[in-house]
Motif scaffolding. Structure first.
Motif, mmCIF file in Angstrom:
data_model
loop_
_atom_site.group_PDB
_atom_site.id
_atom_site.type_symbol
_atom_site.label_atom_id
_atom_site.label_comp_id
_atom_site.label_asym_id
_atom_site.label_seq_id
_atom_site.Cartn_x
_atom_site.Cartn_y
_atom_site.Cartn_z
ATOM 1 N N GLN A 1 0.829 -1.208 0.000
ATOM 2 C CA GLN A 1 0.000 0.000 0.000
ATOM 3 C C GLN A 1 0.861 1.254 0.000
ATOM 4 O OE1 GLN A 1 -2.831 -0.806 3.289
ATOM 5 N NE2 GLN A 1 -4.405 -0.430 1.748
ATOM 6 N N GLU A 2 1.903 1.257 0.818
ATOM 7 C CA GLU A 2 2.785 2.424 0.895
ATOM 8 C C GLU A 2 3.530 2.661 -0.412
ATOM 9 O OE1 GLU A 2 5.324 1.837 4.283
ATOM 10 O OE2 GLU A 2 3.625 1.833 5.670
ATOM 11 N N ASP A 3 3.925 1.577 -1.087
ATOM 12 C CA ASP A 3 4.651 1.709 -2.350
ATOM 13 C C ASP A 3 3.778 2.310 -3.441
ATOM 14 O OD1 ASP A 3 6.883 0.661 -1.147
ATOM 15 O OD2 ASP A 3 6.693 -1.325 -2.071
ATOM 16 N N GLY A 4 2.495 2.088 -3.385
ATOM 17 C CA GLY A 4 1.569 2.690 -4.335
ATOM 18 C C GLY A 4 1.696 2.204 -5.768
ATOM 19 N N GLN A 5 2.296 1.040 -5.987
ATOM 20 C CA GLN A 5 2.461 0.517 -7.347
ATOM 21 C C GLN A 5 1.171 -0.109 -7.898
ATOM 22 O OE1 GLN A 5 5.189 0.626 -9.421
ATOM 23 N NE2 GLN A 5 6.121 1.976 -7.913
ATOM 24 N N GLY B 1 -3.045 -0.283 -8.286
ATOM 25 C CA GLY B 1 -4.246 0.533 -8.235
ATOM 26 C C GLY B 1 -5.166 0.039 -7.124
ATOM 27 N N GLN B 2 -6.233 0.762 -6.897
ATOM 28 C CA GLN B 2 -7.154 0.439 -5.815
ATOM 29 C C GLN B 2 -7.784 -0.946 -6.000
ATOM 30 O OE1 GLN B 2 -10.285 3.303 -5.252
ATOM 31 N NE2 GLN B 2 -11.198 2.175 -3.566
ATOM 32 N N THR B 3 -8.178 -1.283 -7.214
ATOM 33 C CA THR B 3 -8.816 -2.578 -7.462
ATOM 34 C C THR B 3 -7.860 -3.723 -7.184
ATOM 35 O OG1 THR B 3 -10.251 -1.580 -9.139
ATOM 36 C CG2 THR B 3 -10.002 -3.975 -9.195
ATOM 37 N N ASP B 4 -6.614 -3.603 -7.655
ATOM 38 C CA ASP B 4 -5.631 -4.663 -7.408
ATOM 39 C C ASP B 4 -5.280 -4.757 -5.928
ATOM 40 O OD1 ASP B 4 -5.575 -5.479 -10.011
ATOM 41 O OD2 ASP B 4 -3.685 -4.478 -10.507
ATOM 42 N N MET B 5 -5.210 -3.630 -5.249
ATOM 43 C CA MET B 5 -4.906 -3.649 -3.814
ATOM 44 C C MET B 5 -6.038 -4.322 -3.046
ATOM 45 S SD MET B 5 -2.189 -2.795 -2.225
ATOM 46 C CE MET B 5 -2.160 -3.734 -0.715
ATOM 47 N N GLN B 6 -7.246 -4.036 -3.463
ATOM 48 C CA GLN B 6 -8.412 -4.675 -2.840
ATOM 49 C C GLN B 6 -8.364 -6.182 -3.065
ATOM 50 O OE1 GLN B 6 -12.070 -2.523 -3.496
ATOM 51 N NE2 GLN B 6 -13.249 -4.417 -3.496
#
Length: 195
Positions: A44-48, A50-55
């Motif tokens: 999450q911190e790296d931000g590589q 997107g929101q959908t993939d992080m979810q």
């Protein structure tokens, strides 16, 4: 580990690599829930992603915790709770909810609701396959499953067409256990796997 950092340097936006790493951090394979959480927070911190993939990565995490709670810690309430979170984050993860509810011997209507949720998601995503644990849960179903058999048959045919030998073996077991379900014939897929 080097295999992960090197591959990630070449593919910085890869969800697949992160899912593999998360899988390797599971408690039953020498990791821990804390290791998985630390990894997720780093992502999450790296931000590589997107929101959908992080979810989706969070859904994988909750699915892994559910699996461990059910099969290793024997904490069925936690298994159901985490599987429910996983399914809320990524609907195809409702397969884990169906598995956890089956492991807890939950009533048919609750299991059927989870199964329907999974079938709807799987029908919209051609990459979804049926796991061995999902087939295990299916083998423990009763007559309440009848309305969903057409959807299940379609997914089984899809798995067989993709050449999945594990699915073929499970389908043959289910055909013996539940002959009235009229499941697809796995023999052609087993012959291809053999050859």
């Amino acid at each position: 580990p080097d295999w992960f950092t090197r591959a990630l340097a070449d593919n910085p936006g890869s969800l697949h690599l992160r899912c593999v790493m998360l899988l390797n951090l599971r408690t039953e394979w020498g990791g821990s829930e804390e290791h998985m959480l630390t990894f997720l927070r780093q992502q999450q911190e790296d931000g590589q992603l997107g929101q959908t993939d992080m979810q989706r990565l969070w859904a994988e995490f909750h699915g892994h915790v559910s699996h461990h709670a059910m099969h290793f810690a024997r904490d069925l309430d936690r298994a159901i709770e985490r599987a429910s979170l996983a399914a809320d984050l990524h609907p195809p993860k409702a397969d884990q909810l169906f598995i956890a509810l089956t492991g807890a011997s939950s009533p048919g209507p609750a299991r059927l609701a989870a199964l329907r949720r999974f079938l709807q998601a799987a029908g919209q995503d051609p990459t979804v396959t049926l796991s061995g644990n999902f087939y295990w849960a299916l083998a423990r179903a009763a007559s309440w499953i009848q309305p969903e058999l057409p959807g299940l048959r379609a997914l089984m045919v899809r798995d067989l067409q993709q050449g999945d030998p594990e699915s073929a073996v499970w389908i043959s077991r289910l055909r013996r256990r539940h002959p009235a379900w009229d499941l697809p014939d796995p023999l052609p897929a087993l012959r291809v796997a053999r050859d």
